[in-house]
Design an enzyme around this catalytic site. Structure first.
Site, PDB file in Angstrom:
ATOM      1  N   ARG A  32      -8.628  -0.516   4.841  1.00  0.00           N
ATOM      2  CA  ARG A  32      -7.771   0.515   4.237  1.00  0.00           C
ATOM      3  C   ARG A  32      -6.428  -0.083   3.819  1.00  0.00           C
ATOM      4  NH1 ARG A  32      -7.081   5.934   7.409  1.00  0.00           N
ATOM      5  NH2 ARG A  32      -5.806   6.147   5.554  1.00  0.00           N
ATOM      6  N   ARG A  83      -4.985  10.707   4.052  1.00  0.00           N
ATOM      7  CA  ARG A  83      -4.047  11.820   4.132  1.00  0.00           C
ATOM      8  C   ARG A  83      -2.892  11.700   3.152  1.00  0.00           C
ATOM      9  NH1 ARG A  83      -0.355  12.362   6.985  1.00  0.00           N
ATOM     10  NH2 ARG A  83      -1.007  14.083   8.065  1.00  0.00           N
ATOM     11  N   LYS A  88       0.849  -1.210   0.000  1.00  0.00           N
ATOM     12  CA  LYS A  88       0.000   0.000   0.000  1.00  0.00           C
ATOM     13  C   LYS A  88       0.871   1.242   0.000  1.00  0.00           C
ATOM     14  CE  LYS A  88      -1.705   1.504   4.077  1.00  0.00           C
ATOM     15  NZ  LYS A  88      -1.378   2.885   4.461  1.00  0.00           N
ATOM     16  N   ASN A  89       1.887   1.258   0.846  1.00  0.00           N
ATOM     17  CA  ASN A  89       2.670   2.487   1.037  1.00  0.00           C
ATOM     18  C   ASN A  89       3.699   2.730  -0.051  1.00  0.00           C
ATOM     19  OD1 ASN A  89       1.113   2.942   3.236  1.00  0.00           O
ATOM     20  ND2 ASN A  89       2.674   2.431   4.753  1.00  0.00           N
ATOM     21  N   ILE A 125       7.746   7.253  16.931  1.00  0.00           N
ATOM     22  CA  ILE A 125       7.435   7.988  15.704  1.00  0.00           C
ATOM     23  C   ILE A 125       6.167   8.832  15.849  1.00  0.00           C
ATOM     24  CG2 ILE A 125       7.000   7.801  13.219  1.00  0.00           C
ATOM     25  CD1 ILE A 125       9.784   6.781  13.968  1.00  0.00           C
ATOM     26  N   ASP A 166       4.496  20.210   7.639  1.00  0.00           N
ATOM     27  CA  ASP A 166       5.371  21.391   7.582  1.00  0.00           C
ATOM     28  C   ASP A 166       6.658  21.132   6.798  1.00  0.00           C
ATOM     29  OD1 ASP A 166       5.699  19.674   9.927  1.00  0.00           O
ATOM     30  OD2 ASP A 166       7.384  20.966  10.442  1.00  0.00           O
ATOM     31  N   CYS A 180      -5.015  12.423  12.277  1.00  0.00           N
ATOM     32  CA  CYS A 180      -5.721  11.149  12.242  1.00  0.00           C
ATOM     33  C   CYS A 180      -5.583  10.556  13.640  1.00  0.00           C
ATOM     34  CB  CYS A 180      -5.151  10.252  11.157  1.00  0.00           C
ATOM     35  SG  CYS A 180      -3.583   9.535  11.607  1.00  0.00           S
ATOM     36  N   ASP A 227       4.724   0.723  12.038  1.00  0.00           N
ATOM     37  CA  ASP A 227       3.509   0.087  11.510  1.00  0.00           C
ATOM     38  C   ASP A 227       3.355  -1.362  11.957  1.00  0.00           C
ATOM     39  OD1 ASP A 227       3.544   1.823   8.287  1.00  0.00           O
ATOM     40  OD2 ASP A 227       3.064   2.460  10.323  1.00  0.00           O
ATOM     41  N   ARG A 253       0.205  14.675  12.763  1.00  0.00           N
ATOM     42  CA  ARG A 253       0.791  14.388  11.448  1.00  0.00           C
ATOM     43  C   ARG A 253       0.838  15.627  10.550  1.00  0.00           C
ATOM     44  NH1 ARG A 253      -1.261   8.646   9.453  1.00  0.00           N
ATOM     45  NH2 ARG A 253       0.625   8.768   8.200  1.00  0.00           N
ATOM     46  N   PRO A 254       1.601  16.628  10.979  1.00  0.00           N
ATOM     47  CA  PRO A 254       1.713  17.862  10.181  1.00  0.00           C
ATOM     48  C   PRO A 254       2.438  17.606   8.855  1.00  0.00           C
ATOM     49  CG  PRO A 254       3.313  17.864  11.955  1.00  0.00           C
ATOM     50  CD  PRO A 254       2.455  16.648  12.153  1.00  0.00           C
TER      51      PRO A 254
END
Ligand code: EPZ
Length: 421
Positions: free
Chosen positions: A398, A93, A22-23, A328, A125, A117, A306, A122-123
């Site tokens: 998901r 996101r 997925k990632n 994290i 920037d 989330c 994860d 989870r910015p």
């Protein structure tokens, strides 16, 4: 909302195949925005998040078609909009990954801020600072990032901590920038490397992907490509944990051993036997007592965040005392109260959870809160005495392709109960 009902206590056995990552698929599908012609992708997993990113790309005007169950074909040249709306981005996101490609290819983008989330704020920037350094004008307006850039230019970008999405967004933007971009403090995750490999096949000039310094020399244009994404290393770890927590024996196929070294090492510490067999096969024998472990999550190649919830579920049935530390994300212990409802003996101490082993989970009704927390509840349920109902299983859909079907095929007693919307 669908739920799972699982009757625990049956060791898994047989063989299961790992789906595409997925990632890796999410940023690679976004990179098709950069292409001048057709992009064909293989081993794209059929997941909610993948369907959402395909909706985002279609909303831009790109022609996206599913050729067969795991192949996606994208005609990027029909793009008519550079806007990713809130309705789509709020549910996934990673949609922010269209920002870099849109800016690089079309000089403008309007992408909804992803919002937080369950696992943290989870910015983004670092994404925005990097793009600004490359000459983009970035404004935040009514919940949107509104960005423009006549021509992005190469820059030296230093991340104060590794960001997978930030590295991916900047790397994609840099492929068509004027000059060379150097990313210091880049994320080294295999999904970043897979994206770099796909971009290179499109004609990008990238070096150092997988190390902390990535260099991208901008080119004029990128072609289409045919590409197969890497297997999902987190799904692989989750199935190893399933064999361990049910004391079963499992052959896992379609595995990339080199992507899961830290996960295999840590799981072997519990006493589980994990044999690497050629051609991408892994044999797991979980017929053992689970020994206590100490886990600290870290950026790749460290133990992946994860897999934190999943290895916590496994350590719950270990003998002795284990510790799980999350470094994290600031709120990635949502599975703790749910596992406790199933009898786990857990004590949260800041960013560490102390786990005191119990013999077996007890079936209970629990609620999924985020993708990997729901995976840990499935694992606990597979071990539990009696029935477990896991509600809001859409979180699981998901990131895990047909998990109930895959679990059933290896002997687990899982039923999906269709709920109303
Ligand atoms: C990716 O998220 C993964 N998602 C996540 O997987 C994974 O947990 C995470 O990387 C870490 O490995 C995808 O690849 C789609 P980050 P990402 O940017 O890119 C902070 C799953 O379960 N940060 O590496 O969003 C951030 O808050 C998901 O499959 C900033 O402060 O993660 C976090 O604390 C969950 N500013 C840390 O850095 C920024 O601009 C790492 O985030 C960006 C990030």
């Amino acid at each position: 909302m669908d739920s799972f009902v699982i009757e625990g206590g049956t060791p898994v056995q047989g063989e299961v195949a790992i789906s595409g990552s997925k990632n890796a698929a999410l940023p690679i599908l976004c990179s098709s925005i950069l292409a001048d012609d057709t992009c064909t992708y293989q081993k794209i997993p059929d997941l909610r998040d993948i369907r959402t990113i395909i909706e985002v790309l279609s909303n831009l005007g790109m022609q996206v078609s599913g050729v067969d169950e795991s192949c996606v074909l994208i005609e990027p040249t029909q793009i008519t909009s550079q806007e990713a709306p809130y309705e789509l981005v709020k549910s996934m996101r990673a949609s922010i990954l269209v920002l870099g490609p849109l800016l690089a290819k079309y000089g403008k983008a309007k992408v909804s801020l992803p919002g937080g989330c369950a696992i943290g704020v989870r910015p983004i920037d670092m994404h925005l600072k990097g793009l600004a350094k490359m000459g983009a004008e970035i404004n935040l307006s009514h919940g949107y990032v509104v960005a423009s850039a006549k021509q992005l230019k190469g820059a030296r970008i230093v991340f104060d901590k590794p960001t997978v999405g930030g590295t991916e967004n900047i790397m994609m933007a840099a492929t068509l920038a004027k000059g060379t971009t150097v990313i210091e403090g880049a994320a080294k995750e295999p999904e970043v490397v897979d994206l770099a490999d796909a971009l290179t096949r499109m004609g990008a000039h990238i070096s150092g992907a997988g190390s902390s310094t990535v260099s991208v020399e901008g080119v004029k244009s990128l072609t289409g490509l045919e590409y197969e994404v890497i297997p999902d290393r987190i799904e692989t770890g989750t199935f190893i944990a399933a064999a361990a927590i049910t004391h079963g024996q499992l052959m896992i196929t379609g595995v990339r051993h080199d992507l899961i070294v830290s996960v295999v090492e840590k799981l072997r510490e519990t006493g589980v036997i994990i044999k690497e067999i050629g051609q991408g096969k892994l044999f797991v024998d979980g017929r053992c007592e689970i020994r206590p472990i100490d886990v600290v999550t870290a950026p790749y190649p460290g133990f992946p965040t994860d897999m934190q919830a999943q290895i916590m579920a496994l350590s719950c049935i270990g003998v002795g005392v284990s510790s799980i530390t999350e470094t994290i994300f600031e709120n990635r212990f949502m599975h703790v109260p749910e596992l406790m409802r199933m009898g786990a003996n857990l004590e949260e101490k800041g960013t560490t959870v102390i786990v005191r082993g119990i013999k077996q989970f007890q079936g209970a009704s629990v609620m999924a809160t985020d993708l990997r927390a729901s995976a840990s509840m499935v694992l606990a349920a597979l071990n539990a005495k009696g029935l477990t109902e896991i509600r809001r299983i859409y979180h699981l859909d998901r990131g895990y392709e047909e998990l109930d079907m895959k679990l059933k095929s290896i002997g687990a007693r899982v039923e999906r109960i269709r709920g109303d919307l």
